[in-house]
Design an enzyme around this catalytic site. Structure first.
Site, PDB file in Angstrom:
ATOM      1  N   TYR A 237       4.656  39.070  -8.648  1.00  0.00           N
ATOM      2  CA  TYR A 237       5.373  38.312  -9.687  1.00  0.00           C
ATOM      3  C   TYR A 237       4.412  37.605 -10.638  1.00  0.00           C
ATOM      4  O   TYR A 237       3.429  37.004 -10.211  1.00  0.00           O
ATOM      5  CB  TYR A 237       6.265  37.246  -9.047  1.00  0.00           C
ATOM      6  CG  TYR A 237       7.475  37.808  -8.358  1.00  0.00           C
ATOM      7  CD1 TYR A 237       8.430  38.556  -9.050  1.00  0.00           C
ATOM      8  CD2 TYR A 237       7.677  37.573  -7.003  1.00  0.00           C
ATOM      9  CE1 TYR A 237       9.538  39.070  -8.403  1.00  0.00           C
ATOM     10  CE2 TYR A 237       8.792  38.073  -6.346  1.00  0.00           C
ATOM     11  CZ  TYR A 237       9.729  38.826  -7.048  1.00  0.00           C
ATOM     12  OH  TYR A 237      10.817  39.327  -6.412  1.00  0.00           O
TER      13      TYR A 237
ATOM     14  N   LYS B  77       7.826  17.006  18.652  1.00  0.00           N
ATOM     15  CA  LYS B  77       8.749  16.963  17.501  1.00  0.00           C
ATOM     16  C   LYS B  77       8.599  18.240  16.661  1.00  0.00           C
ATOM     17  O   LYS B  77       7.622  18.978  16.822  1.00  0.00           O
ATOM     18  CB  LYS B  77       8.473  15.710  16.681  1.00  0.00           C
ATOM     19  CG  LYS B  77       7.070  15.635  16.117  1.00  0.00           C
ATOM     20  CD  LYS B  77       6.686  14.214  15.718  1.00  0.00           C
ATOM     21  CE  LYS B  77       5.324  14.219  15.046  1.00  0.00           C
ATOM     22  NZ  LYS B  77       4.793  12.868  14.848  1.00  0.00           N
TER      23      LYS B  77
HETATM   24  C1  LIG Z   1       3.455  12.878  15.276  1.00  0.00           C
HETATM   25  C2  LIG Z   1       3.031  11.649  15.941  1.00  0.00           C
HETATM   26  C3  LIG Z   1       2.036  11.680  16.925  1.00  0.00           C
HETATM   27  C4  LIG Z   1       1.228  12.908  17.245  1.00  0.00           C
HETATM   28  O1  LIG Z   1       0.263  13.095  16.235  1.00  0.00           O
HETATM   29  P1  LIG Z   1      -0.929  14.151  16.351  1.00  0.00           P
HETATM   30  O2  LIG Z   1      -1.811  13.800  15.226  1.00  0.00           O
HETATM   31  O3  LIG Z   1      -0.319  15.513  16.183  1.00  0.00           O
HETATM   32  O4  LIG Z   1      -1.557  13.975  17.674  1.00  0.00           O
HETATM   33  C5  LIG Z   1       1.774  10.513  17.597  1.00  0.00           C
HETATM   34  N1  LIG Z   1       2.429   9.353  17.305  1.00  0.00           N
HETATM   35  C6  LIG Z   1       3.375   9.296  16.347  1.00  0.00           C
HETATM   36  C7  LIG Z   1       4.043   8.003  16.072  1.00  0.00           C
HETATM   37  C8  LIG Z   1       3.706  10.421  15.628  1.00  0.00           C
HETATM   38  O5  LIG Z   1       4.631  10.355  14.666  1.00  0.00           O
END
Ligand SMILES: *Cc1c(COP(=O)(O)O)cnc(C)c1O
Length: 380
Positions: free
Chosen positions: A268, A38
């Site tokens: 800034y 993702k």
């Molecule tokens: C993002 C996510 C993962 C992966 O998590 P990591 O900590 O990066 O391994 C696994 N399961 C779900 C439901 C997630 O949303």
């Protein structure tokens, strides 16, 4: 002129491949791996990473939405994809048509999928999620049995997965144990032949490392695939850290070096004022590339293998660093924001600490302005 970059990432596909191989070795060969890709594969570039993971034999892709699923389909047909987010009502039809496995948390979702699948004359493969303590998606424990039964009985649905998600796996072992035991007891209550459920899964990256008892027949790592170990108060063997390699390095250049006198305000707001004559370099990355502004006055970067502090506020396209200790620093030099240089290394976790956040946010914040360059034997 040779193609030049001001701010870019280099992604080592061989490292990624090695990380997946290590995960497989660690969980055992009969355990399926859902590689979570993702948010543009945690900022690594979804299509290229999906292609590499297909070649490296991932079992399933985990995505947040249907656009990510479509991008994976455009790279290669046929791979199972699990959507980890809730499906919006108007997305149900597309999810079924594109054969994206949905995550169901409620009877309403189950009914919507059933109705649509029947209308389309097909079967939707779905996962039931149980909220054992994360409090996000998933049916509450006392509704789990009813949801599982409903999904099994409604026409047009195939229950192919059941899962839950840890909320604190890098922290309290006791809370994870409660979640794990609750999940196990709900599975037992459901009176299913568990050997018929293709995907039973709990473990994200932290789970893979700290909760081997909840491996079941599938794991669901994200961060580990990219070669990062979640920071934790729980101990893991050093040997694991040695086996995983961060795939991503993030770099920029020195645009200008100048020496400013004592008492000179920088950037800034003039929040930083030099206390000695200082060699300052303006470097070609800023929050407009996704470098968190929270790193103002706190982050460090590598020049010539040496850590140089960021001075004053990070601006949109540039930030200022102290190169007084790096006598040789000149315009055009490479600067490392994440990665190794000389004997030095900045991990995504270090940058996250300096910015008061987590490595996941640092990586997914690197934005579209930053080209991803792929390295390694499998780079196209
Ligand atoms: C993002 C996510 C993962 C992966 O998590 P990591 O900590 O990066 O391994 C696994 N399961 C779900 C439901 C997630 O949303």
């Amino acid at each position: 002129m040779k193609k030049s970059y001001r701010c870019w990432t280099e992604i080592d596909l061989d490292a990624l491949r090695g990380n997946l191989a290590w995960i497989r070795h660690h969980v055992g060969k009969d355990v399926k791996v859902i590689t979570v890709v993702k948010a543009d594969a945690y900022g690594h570039g979804l299509k290229q990473i999906a292609a590499l993971l297909m070649q490296s034999g991932t079992d399933v892709f985990g995505v947040a939405n249907l656009a990510e699923a479509a991008a994976i389909r455009s790279v290669g047909k046929g791979w199972p994809i699990l959507m980890l987010g809730a499906c919006l009502p108007e997305e149900v039809e597309v999810a079924i048509r594109d054969q994206v496995m949905a995550t169901l948390s409620s009877l309403a979702e189950a009914e919507a999928f059933s109705k649509k699948a029947v209308a389309l004359g097909t079967t939707a493969r779905v996962h039931v999620k149980i909220d054992t303590g994360m409090g996000r998606l998933g049916a509450l424990p006392f509704n789990a049995r009813a949801l599982i039964d409903t999904v099994r009985n409604l026409p047009g649905l195939a229950l192919v997965g059941i899962y839950t998600h840890y909320s604190s796996v890098e922290g309290k072992a006791s809370f994870s144990r409660k979640q794990r035991q609750l999940f196990q007891s709900l599975l037992e209550d459901a009176q299913l032949d568990l050997s018929e459920i293709e995907f039973l899964h709990v473990n994200n990256s932290g789970g893979v490392l700290f909760e081997p008892e909840s491996t079941y027949n599938t794991v669901r790592p994200g961060l580990l695939v990219y070669g990062l170990i979640p920071k934790s108060t729980r101990a893991i063997p050093n040997s694991i850290a040695e086996r995983l390699r961060p795939a991503l390095s993030w770099k920029c250049r020195i645009g200008l070096v100048k020496t400013v006198p004592v008492g000179h305000a920088l950037s800034y707001g003039g929040m930083f004022v030099t206390r000695r004559e200082t060699r300052v370099a303006a470097i070609t990355a800023g929050y407009g590339d996704g470098f968190l502004r929270a790193g103002s006055g706190r982050a460090r970067v590598l020049v010539n293998g040496k850590l140089c502090p960021v001075l004053g506020r990070v601006t949109m396209d540039q930030m200022l660093i102290d190169v007084t200790q790096v006598k040789r620093a000149v315009a055009g030099d490479e600067v490392v924001l994440i990665g190794k240089q000389g004997g030095g290394e900045i991990k995504a976790h270090d940058l996250a600490d300096w910015c008061g956040t987590i490595a996941w946010e640092v990586l997914t914040n690197i934005n579209y302005r930053v080209p991803r360059l792929y390295r390694g034997e499998h780079a196209a």
